[in-house]
Write an enzyme that holds these catalytic residues in place. Structure first.
Site, PDB file in Angstrom:
ATOM      1  N   ARG A   1       0.861  -1.179   0.000  1.00  0.00           N
ATOM      2  CA  ARG A   1       0.000   0.000   0.000  1.00  0.00           C
ATOM      3  C   ARG A   1       0.897   1.229   0.000  1.00  0.00           C
ATOM      4  O   ARG A   1       2.004   1.215   0.564  1.00  0.00           O
ATOM      5  CB  ARG A   1      -0.876   0.052   1.263  1.00  0.00           C
ATOM      6  CG  ARG A   1      -2.082  -0.857   1.222  1.00  0.00           C
ATOM      7  CD  ARG A   1      -3.158  -0.347   0.255  1.00  0.00           C
ATOM      8  NE  ARG A   1      -4.330  -1.200   0.233  1.00  0.00           N
ATOM      9  CZ  ARG A   1      -4.509  -2.231  -0.605  1.00  0.00           C
ATOM     10  NH1 ARG A   1      -3.601  -2.537  -1.497  1.00  0.00           N
ATOM     11  NH2 ARG A   1      -5.616  -2.933  -0.571  1.00  0.00           N
TER      12      ARG A   1
ATOM     13  N   HIS B   1      -1.251   0.825  -9.567  1.00  0.00           N
ATOM     14  CA  HIS B   1      -1.912  -0.094  -8.629  1.00  0.00           C
ATOM     15  C   HIS B   1      -2.640  -1.221  -9.383  1.00  0.00           C
ATOM     16  O   HIS B   1      -3.845  -1.400  -9.236  1.00  0.00           O
ATOM     17  CB  HIS B   1      -2.900   0.664  -7.724  1.00  0.00           C
ATOM     18  CG  HIS B   1      -3.328  -0.128  -6.522  1.00  0.00           C
ATOM     19  ND1 HIS B   1      -3.626   0.439  -5.313  1.00  0.00           N
ATOM     20  CD2 HIS B   1      -3.497  -1.459  -6.329  1.00  0.00           C
ATOM     21  CE1 HIS B   1      -3.971  -0.492  -4.438  1.00  0.00           C
ATOM     22  NE2 HIS B   1      -3.912  -1.674  -5.044  1.00  0.00           N
TER      23      HIS B   1
HETATM   24  P1  NDP Z   1      -1.667 -11.692   4.428  1.00  0.00           P
HETATM   25  O1  NDP Z   1      -2.538 -11.206   5.516  1.00  0.00           O
HETATM   26  O2  NDP Z   1      -1.834 -13.089   3.942  1.00  0.00           O
HETATM   27  O3  NDP Z   1      -0.126 -11.513   4.851  1.00  0.00           O
HETATM   28  C1  NDP Z   1       0.353 -10.393   5.507  1.00  0.00           C
HETATM   29  C2  NDP Z   1       1.786 -10.657   5.950  1.00  0.00           C
HETATM   30  O4  NDP Z   1       2.319  -9.473   6.538  1.00  0.00           O
HETATM   31  C3  NDP Z   1       1.898 -11.759   7.008  1.00  0.00           C
HETATM   32  O5  NDP Z   1       3.013 -12.571   6.763  1.00  0.00           O
HETATM   33  C4  NDP Z   1       2.095 -10.972   8.309  1.00  0.00           C
HETATM   34  O6  NDP Z   1       2.839 -11.661   9.298  1.00  0.00           O
HETATM   35  C5  NDP Z   1       2.898  -9.798   7.798  1.00  0.00           C
HETATM   36  N1  NDP Z   1       2.777  -8.666   8.727  1.00  0.00           N
HETATM   37  C6  NDP Z   1       1.674  -7.992   9.115  1.00  0.00           C
HETATM   38  N2  NDP Z   1       1.986  -7.047  10.016  1.00  0.00           N
HETATM   39  C7  NDP Z   1       3.326  -7.145  10.223  1.00  0.00           C
HETATM   40  C8  NDP Z   1       4.240  -6.455  11.048  1.00  0.00           C
HETATM   41  N3  NDP Z   1       3.842  -5.466  11.881  1.00  0.00           N
HETATM   42  N4  NDP Z   1       5.534  -6.811  11.007  1.00  0.00           N
HETATM   43  C9  NDP Z   1       5.950  -7.806  10.185  1.00  0.00           C
HETATM   44  N5  NDP Z   1       5.132  -8.510   9.372  1.00  0.00           N
HETATM   45  C10 NDP Z   1       3.837  -8.181   9.398  1.00  0.00           C
HETATM   46  O7  NDP Z   1      -1.827 -10.665   3.232  1.00  0.00           O
HETATM   47  P2  NDP Z   1      -1.617 -10.915   1.660  1.00  0.00           P
HETATM   48  O8  NDP Z   1      -0.319 -11.590   1.464  1.00  0.00           O
HETATM   49  O9  NDP Z   1      -2.824 -11.546   1.086  1.00  0.00           O
HETATM   50  O10 NDP Z   1      -1.580  -9.406   1.121  1.00  0.00           O
HETATM   51  C11 NDP Z   1      -0.632  -8.474   1.599  1.00  0.00           C
HETATM   52  C12 NDP Z   1      -1.007  -7.061   1.155  1.00  0.00           C
HETATM   53  O11 NDP Z   1      -0.749  -6.885  -0.230  1.00  0.00           O
HETATM   54  C13 NDP Z   1      -2.471  -6.677   1.279  1.00  0.00           C
HETATM   55  O12 NDP Z   1      -2.793  -6.300   2.619  1.00  0.00           O
HETATM   56  C14 NDP Z   1      -2.619  -5.522   0.308  1.00  0.00           C
HETATM   57  O13 NDP Z   1      -2.386  -4.295   0.977  1.00  0.00           O
HETATM   58  C15 NDP Z   1      -1.498  -5.774  -0.690  1.00  0.00           C
HETATM   59  N6  NDP Z   1      -2.036  -6.087  -2.027  1.00  0.00           N
HETATM   60  C16 NDP Z   1      -1.713  -5.251  -3.080  1.00  0.00           C
HETATM   61  C17 NDP Z   1      -2.158  -5.542  -4.348  1.00  0.00           C
HETATM   62  C18 NDP Z   1      -1.799  -4.667  -5.494  1.00  0.00           C
HETATM   63  O14 NDP Z   1      -2.435  -4.785  -6.551  1.00  0.00           O
HETATM   64  N7  NDP Z   1      -0.811  -3.803  -5.369  1.00  0.00           N
HETATM   65  C19 NDP Z   1      -2.985  -6.719  -4.630  1.00  0.00           C
HETATM   66  C20 NDP Z   1      -3.244  -7.524  -3.473  1.00  0.00           C
HETATM   67  C21 NDP Z   1      -2.774  -7.204  -2.223  1.00  0.00           C
HETATM   68  P3  NDP Z   1       2.275 -13.027   9.962  1.00  0.00           P
HETATM   69  O15 NDP Z   1       2.265 -14.055   8.833  1.00  0.00           O
HETATM   70  O16 NDP Z   1       3.286 -13.376  10.968  1.00  0.00           O
HETATM   71  O17 NDP Z   1       0.907 -12.713  10.473  1.00  0.00           O
HETATM   72  C1  OXD Z   2      -5.983  -5.631  -3.025  1.00  0.00           C
HETATM   73  C2  OXD Z   2      -5.581  -4.678  -4.025  1.00  0.00           C
HETATM   74  O1  OXD Z   2      -5.857  -5.352  -1.840  1.00  0.00           O
HETATM   75  O2  OXD Z   2      -6.024  -4.793  -5.168  1.00  0.00           O
HETATM   76  O3  OXD Z   2      -6.421  -6.732  -3.416  1.00  0.00           O
HETATM   77  O4  OXD Z   2      -4.795  -3.777  -3.750  1.00  0.00           O
END
Ligand code: NDP
Ligand code: OXD
Length: 321
Positions: free
Chosen positions: A236, A284
């Site tokens: 993000r 994005h």
């Molecule tokens: P998940 O919830 O599956 O994974 C999030 C990961 O981040 C986990 O491994 C979590 O750790 C880690 N995390 C969260 N908070 C912290 C912290 N404070 N310190 C260290 N690690 C942390 O999410 P997704 O993989 O499905 O998606 C990730 C993000 O990608 C979404 O939230 C979205 O914002 C972004 N996104 C962007 C897209 C785009 O088009 N640009 C498309 C899709 C998603 P733990 O495993 O230990 O809980």
């Molecule tokens: C998502 C994105 O969060 O598109 O899936 O950014």
């Protein structure tokens, strides 16, 4: 008995579909339910049992007293987590192979682009300059992935298959074959000190806001053949300090960046990122998911839920992702 209505609250861009297309799709998928696109003065809010949302405004869901489930049309739920009035019902986010593989494609494309010095080669082509530079193998570069969830762990495995060394960092411990995994604030330094190309796939939460900043960039590893480290942000925009990115590109702390997300989207026409020679930017669309797949996913979950089954990919409200 009439089935509960589905309310659509879709603002901003969701992949390639307008709110009207989403409405038509849900009407086709569930002809036995009323599908309403909010705001709609003709609907009694008490009819609404399911909300399908993308970046609704805070307070938008408050009136639905009989709401059973909220479906977010993306993976990231940061826009919902800031709504203090969000009804306390299950919140389902998108985690489907279609999205995962698109994001992994994006990560691989951008890691390879920097590793293979593609921005330099494209400029050389425009200049009609036949000027090869030495190239190194993937195994000479360590990619560090922040966030080892659904998306980060898949990207890590893909990069391993291509031959990169991969390290990862998350909130809690993870085990991924071939990937050295670190977690928590105490292990952030070690993770950064190994990383030549930093890929951010973190969710936006109070703990992660602004995490891509000068202090983090200066701790990245500069000793690989790549030289100055590279940052790729797919998470993000508010994870990144944009002034720090620009100053770190200027003083050589960073060699280049790929940014799919920004603090303000769409990116202002006057933004210096557009024309910066060491910035690769995309609007994005790293994970532009197929709306057909996502709408099917929502309907399957409603059907499963009404049959007494479990909802999948529930957001942990306490963690905020
Ligand atoms: P998940 O919830 O599956 O994974 C999030 C990961 O981040 C986990 O491994 C979590 O750790 C880690 N995390 C969260 N908070 C912290 C912290 N404070 N310190 C260290 N690690 C942390 O999410 P997704 O993989 O499905 O998606 C990730 C993000 O990608 C979404 O939230 C979205 O914002 C972004 N996104 C962007 C897209 C785009 O088009 N640009 C498309 C899709 C998603 P733990 O495993 O230990 O809980
Ligand atoms: C998502 C994105 O969060 O598109 O899936 O950014």
């Amino acid at each position: 008995m009439t089935k509960g209505a589905v309310a659509l609250l879709i603002r901003g861009v969701t992949g390639s579909w307008t709110a009207d297309l989403w409405k038509a799709r849900f009407e086709d998928l569930c002809p036995d339910r009323r599908v309403v696109q909010m705001p709609d003065a003709t609907v009694d809010p008490l009819e609404v049992q399911y909300a399908v949302v993308w970046t609704p405004a805070p307070g938008d869901l408050q009136a639905f007293a009989n709401l059973r489930v909220i479906f977010n049309l993306g993976a990231g739920v940061d826009a919902l987590m800031v709504d203090e009035t969000l009804p306390a019902v299950p919140l389902v986010r998108v985690a489907v192979p279609d999205l995962t593989s698109r994001v992994s494609e994006y990560v691989l494309l951008h890691v390879l682009m920097h590793h293979r010095q593609d921005p330099y080669l494209r400029q050389a082509q425009r200049d009609r300059s036949w000027a090869p530079r030495p190239q190194w193998p993937a195994a000479a570069v360590t990619v560090g992935i922040m966030g080892l969830g659904v998306l980060g762990s898949d990207a890590a495995l893909l990069l391993r298959r291509v031959g990169f060394r991969v390290v990862g960092w998350s909130r809690g411990p993870h085990e991924i074959k071939g990937v050295e995994c670190f977690y928590g604030a105490a292990q952030l330094d070690t993770f950064l000190s190994r990383t030549n190309i930093l890929v951010c796939l973190l969710p936006l939460t109070p703990d992660t806001r602004g995490i891509l900043n000068r202090s983090v960039f200066t701790r990245l590893n500069r000793s690989s053949r790549l030289g100055a480290p590279v940052v790729i942000n797919v998470g993000r925009g508010a994870l990144q300090n944009e002034a720090d990115i620009l100053s770190c590109l200027s003083d050589g702390t960073l060699g280049a960046v790929s940014l799919d997300v920004f603090n303000e989207e769409p990116l202002d026409k006057e933004s210096p990122f557009w024309s910066h020679p060491r910035v690769v930017l995309t609007p994005h669309n790293a994970g532009a998911t197929d709306p057909i797949v996502v709408s099917n996913y929502v309907l399957e979950q409603i059907t499963q839920f009404e049959a007494g089954g479990k909802l999948e990919n529930l957001v942990d409200r306490a963690k905020g992702y």
